[in-house]
Write an enzyme that holds these catalytic residues in place. Structure first.
Site, PDB file in Angstrom:
ATOM      1  N   CYS A 105      -9.563  -2.615  11.987  1.00  0.00           N
ATOM      2  CA  CYS A 105      -9.202  -2.297  12.916  1.00  0.00           C
ATOM      3  C   CYS A 105      -8.384  -3.833  14.024  1.00  0.00           C
ATOM      4  O   CYS A 105      -9.026  -4.436  13.851  1.00  0.00           O
ATOM      5  CB  CYS A 105      -9.640  -0.900  14.185  1.00  0.00           C
ATOM      6  N   VAL A 106      -6.724  -3.343  13.592  1.00  0.00           N
ATOM      7  CA  VAL A 106      -6.412  -4.779  13.906  1.00  0.00           C
ATOM      8  C   VAL A 106      -5.073  -4.626  14.602  1.00  0.00           C
ATOM      9  O   VAL A 106      -4.284  -3.597  14.706  1.00  0.00           O
ATOM     10  CB  VAL A 106      -5.872  -6.216  12.998  1.00  0.00           C
TER      11      VAL A 106
END
Length: 136
Positions: A105-106
């Protein structure tokens, strides 16, 4: 050899890519944004509703490929604001509640069409000819 996955139950690609591809028993689902396939518009400006629609779109592509969320081994979640992480997780956990896939998750600067979230996935279609379990 690869096979292209395409369904009207998820938004059409907005560039030179496929909704998904299948190769060697693996399904690669392109990033899904919160577009309602019936209207071509975002479902809302709310991160919770956008995450929900992105996951519904992901499910639709997987279904067309003969898979389910249970077959997903890796996801990539891209969010415009890391402050939305908890809300995205809350919705994500409704779809992936047990035996969760690996995930990244960025936070990103921008997403297509100004989306707040985009989710991609890699899945394995069970005991396909390319799966390790079948190599004896």
């Amino acid at each position: 050899m690869k096979k292209i996955v395409s369904t009207k139950e998820a938004p059409a690609a907005i560039g030179p890519y496929s909704q998904g591809t299948i190769a060697c028993g693996m399904i690669f689902v392109s990033g899904q944004i919160p577009v309602d396939p019936a209207t071509g518009e975002f479902v809302s400006d709310d991160i919770k509703e956008q995450t929900e629609q992105s996951l519904k779109n992901l499910q639709a592509v997987l279904k067309q490929a003969g898979a389910t969320l249970d077959d997903v081994v890796k996801t990539g979640v891209f969010i415009q604001n890391m402050d939305d992480f908890a809300v995205v997780n809350e919705v994500y956990a409704k779809y992936f509640s047990k035996n969760c896939p690996a995930r990244s998750c960025v936070e990103v600067g921008k997403l297509p069409k100004g989306a707040l979230v985009e989710i991609e996935a890699i899945a394995c279609r069970g005991k396909d000819e390319c799966c390790v379990e079948n190599r004896k």
